[in-house]
Design a protein around this motif. Structure first.
Motif, mmCIF file in Angstrom:
data_model
loop_
_atom_site.group_PDB
_atom_site.id
_atom_site.type_symbol
_atom_site.label_atom_id
_atom_site.label_comp_id
_atom_site.label_asym_id
_atom_site.label_seq_id
_atom_site.Cartn_x
_atom_site.Cartn_y
_atom_site.Cartn_z
ATOM 1 N N LEU A 32 66.882 55.071 14.397
ATOM 2 C CA LEU A 32 66.035 55.598 14.337
ATOM 3 C C LEU A 32 65.278 55.248 12.453
ATOM 4 C CD1 LEU A 32 67.346 58.824 14.511
ATOM 5 C CD2 LEU A 32 65.115 58.078 15.959
ATOM 6 N N LEU A 33 66.527 54.500 11.337
ATOM 7 C CA LEU A 33 65.154 53.813 10.785
ATOM 8 C C LEU A 33 64.366 52.712 10.923
ATOM 9 C CD1 LEU A 33 69.196 53.898 8.930
ATOM 10 C CD2 LEU A 33 67.144 54.779 8.947
ATOM 11 N N THR A 34 64.875 51.904 12.166
ATOM 12 C CA THR A 34 63.744 50.669 12.258
ATOM 13 C C THR A 34 62.518 51.583 12.993
ATOM 14 O OG1 THR A 34 66.184 49.535 13.429
ATOM 15 C CG2 THR A 34 63.395 48.850 14.102
ATOM 16 N N ALA A 35 62.196 52.646 13.573
ATOM 17 C CA ALA A 35 60.833 53.740 13.404
ATOM 18 C C ALA A 35 60.608 53.899 12.582
ATOM 19 C CB ALA A 35 61.387 54.284 14.457
ATOM 20 N N GLY A 36 61.384 54.291 11.182
ATOM 21 C CA GLY A 36 60.841 54.162 10.381
ATOM 22 C C GLY A 36 60.500 53.683 9.436
ATOM 23 N N TYR A 37 60.739 52.280 9.396
ATOM 24 C CA TYR A 37 60.372 51.349 8.479
ATOM 25 C C TYR A 37 59.043 50.397 9.254
ATOM 26 C CZ TYR A 37 63.887 48.100 10.610
ATOM 27 O OH TYR A 37 64.773 47.154 11.304
ATOM 28 N N LEU A 38 59.345 50.504 10.583
ATOM 29 C CA LEU A 38 58.136 49.792 10.476
ATOM 30 C C LEU A 38 57.143 50.433 11.791
ATOM 31 C CD1 LEU A 38 60.024 47.168 13.285
ATOM 32 C CD2 LEU A 38 59.152 46.621 11.084
ATOM 33 N N LEU A 39 56.700 51.344 11.656
ATOM 34 C CA LEU A 39 55.612 52.340 12.707
ATOM 35 C C LEU A 39 55.236 52.563 11.257
ATOM 36 C CD1 LEU A 39 57.490 54.953 15.100
ATOM 37 C CD2 LEU A 39 56.327 52.432 16.035
ATOM 38 N N PRO A 40 55.339 53.620 10.107
ATOM 39 C CA PRO A 40 54.521 53.786 9.394
ATOM 40 C C PRO A 40 53.570 52.370 8.450
ATOM 41 C CG PRO A 40 56.202 54.611 8.325
ATOM 42 C CD PRO A 40 56.539 53.293 9.689
ATOM 43 N N ILE A 41 53.482 51.440 8.867
ATOM 44 C CA ILE A 41 52.951 50.657 8.797
ATOM 45 C C ILE A 41 51.790 50.490 9.849
ATOM 46 C CG2 ILE A 41 52.662 47.636 8.638
ATOM 47 C CD1 ILE A 41 55.735 47.756 8.217
ATOM 48 N N THR A 42 52.073 50.511 11.238
ATOM 49 C CA THR A 42 51.622 50.715 12.177
ATOM 50 C C THR A 42 50.527 51.884 11.923
ATOM 51 O OG1 THR A 42 52.269 49.411 13.410
ATOM 52 C CG2 THR A 42 51.072 50.872 14.886
ATOM 53 N N ILE A 43 50.721 53.234 11.488
ATOM 54 C CA ILE A 43 50.241 54.334 11.783
ATOM 55 C C ILE A 43 49.195 54.300 10.367
ATOM 56 C CG2 ILE A 43 50.434 56.809 10.939
ATOM 57 C CD1 ILE A 43 52.673 56.948 12.720
ATOM 58 N N ASP A 44 49.525 53.791 9.243
ATOM 59 C CA ASP A 44 48.546 53.428 8.453
ATOM 60 C C ASP A 44 47.227 52.644 8.542
ATOM 61 O OD1 ASP A 44 49.702 55.814 6.823
ATOM 62 O OD2 ASP A 44 51.234 54.490 5.712
ATOM 63 N N GLY A 45 48.077 51.724 9.306
ATOM 64 C CA GLY A 45 47.096 50.348 9.683
ATOM 65 C C GLY A 45 46.363 51.015 10.792
ATOM 66 N N PHE A 46 46.346 51.515 10.982
ATOM 67 C CA PHE A 46 45.255 51.830 11.864
ATOM 68 C C PHE A 46 44.388 53.488 11.864
ATOM 69 C CE2 PHE A 46 47.358 49.353 15.594
ATOM 70 C CZ PHE A 46 46.101 48.570 15.311
ATOM 71 N N LEU A 47 45.168 53.951 10.745
ATOM 72 C CA LEU A 47 44.924 55.346 10.414
ATOM 73 C C LEU A 47 45.494 55.708 8.786
ATOM 74 C CD1 LEU A 47 46.619 57.361 13.675
ATOM 75 C CD2 LEU A 47 44.080 56.789 13.494
ATOM 76 N N PRO A 48 43.800 55.169 8.464
ATOM 77 C CA PRO A 48 43.910 54.609 6.899
ATOM 78 C C PRO A 48 43.642 56.566 6.273
ATOM 79 C CG PRO A 48 41.742 54.178 7.980
ATOM 80 C CD PRO A 48 42.334 53.734 9.259
ATOM 81 N N GLY A 49 42.674 57.182 7.725
ATOM 82 C CA GLY A 49 42.193 58.427 6.430
ATOM 83 C C GLY A 49 41.161 58.596 6.382
ATOM 84 N N ALA A 50 40.322 59.601 5.524
ATOM 85 C CA ALA A 50 39.373 60.103 5.787
ATOM 86 C C ALA A 50 39.109 59.518 4.037
ATOM 87 C CB ALA A 50 39.118 61.602 5.357
ATOM 88 N N ASP A 51 39.716 59.017 3.626
ATOM 89 C CA ASP A 51 39.622 58.253 2.061
ATOM 90 C C ASP A 51 39.216 56.384 2.271
ATOM 91 O OD1 ASP A 51 41.970 57.784 2.959
ATOM 92 O OD2 ASP A 51 42.686 58.530 0.415
ATOM 93 N N TYR A 52 39.264 55.950 2.973
ATOM 94 C CA TYR A 52 39.534 54.735 3.107
ATOM 95 C C TYR A 52 37.999 54.377 3.135
ATOM 96 C CZ TYR A 52 40.191 50.705 6.057
ATOM 97 O OH TYR A 52 39.359 48.882 6.036
ATOM 98 N N ASP A 53 37.282 53.055 3.032
ATOM 99 C CA ASP A 53 36.536 52.326 2.539
ATOM 100 C C ASP A 53 35.962 51.943 3.923
ATOM 101 O OD1 ASP A 53 33.630 51.933 1.734
ATOM 102 O OD2 ASP A 53 34.176 50.463 0.890
ATOM 103 N N TYR A 54 35.529 52.778 5.450
ATOM 104 C CA TYR A 54 34.419 51.992 6.010
ATOM 105 C C TYR A 54 33.831 51.178 6.128
ATOM 106 C CZ TYR A 54 38.513 55.141 8.528
ATOM 107 O OH TYR A 54 39.414 55.765 8.897
#
Length: 492
Positions: free
Chosen positions: A425-447
């Motif tokens: 569970l901790l492994t998911a907690g420290y690896l998956l946020p990199i993927t999530i923020d990497g592919f889904l940066p949010g509306a404030d990302y400069d596309y």
């Protein structure tokens, strides 16, 4: 010609090739250096494959005294580790050709890189604890320049820390070897153990101390608590291709050393149920949890992966310490899976740093838009390391958990699987946020200013190959499982 001589070719060719790279005057062009190194890697891979696929080979070079043989023997365990070295080392070398192009002193880097290649193969083919120890020390000395390659004050201090910890561990091993030479019938690796049963029964106390010293000594290189601190210091400082092979292969030689000592020197029948097994189980579970927690809290990208290595290696050591065939099967499977996965993760991190200069996790928002291939490879390997089915890490962790539950180890039979689950569970907690923020940066990302920033193919291809292997080994695991189960059953 005796085919066993091929062992010497596999070991000596890369070592001599590396020495040639170091002593040769400066190359007229960087292309000449890369070409020479690539030829050396290709020759070494060829010789290594001949040895790995060539059946049981053995070769005694010379003897330093009674039982003190420099002796090589290729067995099933050695083939697993040698196969990993032969696969990952050339891929990391290919990756390094581009990664190191922006840095100086490449001749020194590739010279020592080739030498360590030969030393690692010598360790996997070692047939006695003396042979293993000689090349184990050489591995430390030859790999240290990879750590302080950049020669900054931070890099030199990290290299010295790596050297100090490694030497302390090696001296613990040497202490145990002194008593083994007194009480073992042979120092050759013998399936089931090499102790003289009568002598061992009369000297149980000192032999248990020797076993503990050797486990702790090899545990230094394997990042086991309390001698793990060198690993998160050295890995982030070294060049990314060096970090990849250190985290996937060099640390595995500590794992291999512990495995040889427990299953081929002392034997599980001698250690099972003793305070040594109990202490070893405690240290492995503590390291699994501690490494995962420190990785979860770490913000520096490569340092997070280094703490992850601390945790994941002790998954393997926990399986060894259970001394049960199912758990041992899981441990040996995790040796393979972790080596492939962690090499790909470090190469992915290195690609990001190489292309963007970003070294912190909180700087990686939107990186998947710039480097989609690299981050997809990272994501696949992250899922494998976490243990999501059908990825490879799920297979090894399943065997580790079910093997622990089948043991008669009291509290450890259920505590082990619980700690492994928390760590996942901790492994998911420290690896998956990199993927999530990497592919889904949010509306404030400069596309609008987005541009593709993938590295050159020579860096991407090794990452793709390793990521594909991490997935395929989970989808088609049976041949490897059968091979590993046969080893586990033979040793129990």
């Amino acid at each position: 010609m005796d085919h066993s001589v091929m062992i010497l070719f596999a070991i000596l060719v890369p070592i001599l090739w590396g020495i040639f790279l170091l002593i040769k005057p400066e190359y007229k062009s960087r292309k000449n250096l890369v070409t020479t190194t690539a030829i050396g890697l290709a020759f070494t891979v060829g010789f290594s494959l001949v040895v790995i696929l060539g059946g049981n080979m053995e070769l005694q070079l010379f003897s330093l005294g009674e039982n003190m043989e420099v002796y090589f023997k290729v067995d099933a365990v050695g083939r697993i580790f040698a196969g990993l070295v032969t696969l990952i080392w050339p891929l990391a070398g290919l990756y390094a050709f581009e990664y190191m192009s922006h840095y100086t002193e490449n001749k020194r880097y590739f010279g020592f890189y080739m030498m360590v290649f030969g030393v690692l193969l010598a360790l996997t083919f070692s047939g006695s604890i003396l042979t293993f120890y000689i090349f184990y020390e050489m591995m430390t000395l030859f790999s240290m320049p990879l750590v302080f390659h950049f020669r900054s004050r931070e890099a030199i201090m990290a290299g010295l820390k790596y050297l100090f910890y490694s030497l302390v561990g090696a001296y613990c091993v040497l202490f145990g070897m002194y008593f083994l030479n007194q009480y073992a019938s042979t120092l050759r690796f013998t399936a089931g153990g090499a102790l003289d049963a009568t002598v061992a029964a009369e000297n149980i106390g000192i032999l248990l101390v020797a076993a503990c010293a050797m486990i702790l000594g090899f545990g230094v290189k394997a990042g086991m608590f309390p001698m793990h601190a060198w690993l998160p210091t050295a890995h982030p400082i070294a060049p990314a291709p060096a970090s990849a092979v250190m985290s996937s292969l060099i640390v595995k030689m500590g794992v291999l050393g512990m495995f040889r000592v427990v299953y081929f020197i002392f034997g599980t029948s001698f250690l099972r149920g003793t305070w040594v097994q109990t202490a070893w189980l405690v240290l492995t579970l503590l390291t699994v949890f501690m490494g995962s927690m420190l990785a979860y809290r770490e913000k520096v990208f490569k340092k997070r992966l280094a703490y992850s290595t601390v945790s994941q290696l002790s998954y393997i050591l926990f399986g060894f310490a259970c001394m049960h065939p199912v758990a041992l099967t899981g441990a040996l499977l995790h040796v393979v899976f972790h080596a492939v996965i962690k090499a790909a993760l470090f190469m992915s991190a290195g690609a990001v740093i190489h292309q963007t200069g970003k070294t912190r996790v909180d700087e990686l928002k939107g990186i998947g838009k710039e480097m989609p291939v690299t981050l997809w490879c990272f994501t696949l390997c992250a899922c494998a390391l976490i243990g999501f089915p059908p990825f490879s890490g799920f297979i090894s962790k399943w065997y580790l958990a079910t093997g622990a539950l089948q043991t008669e180890l009291g509290v450890f039979a259920w505590l082990g699987p619980v700690v492994l689950l928390i760590s996942a569970l901790l492994t998911a907690g420290y690896l998956l946020p990199i993927t999530i923020d990497g592919f889904l940066p949010g509306a404030d990302y400069d596309y609008k200013s987005l541009k593709k920033n993938e590295p050159k193919k020579i860096m991407v291809i090794p990452i793709l190959i390793l990521a594909a292997i991490a997935v395929l080994l989970g989808v088609f695991p049976n041949p490897l499982i059968q091979f590993v189960e046969a080893i586990a059953q033979a040793l129990m």
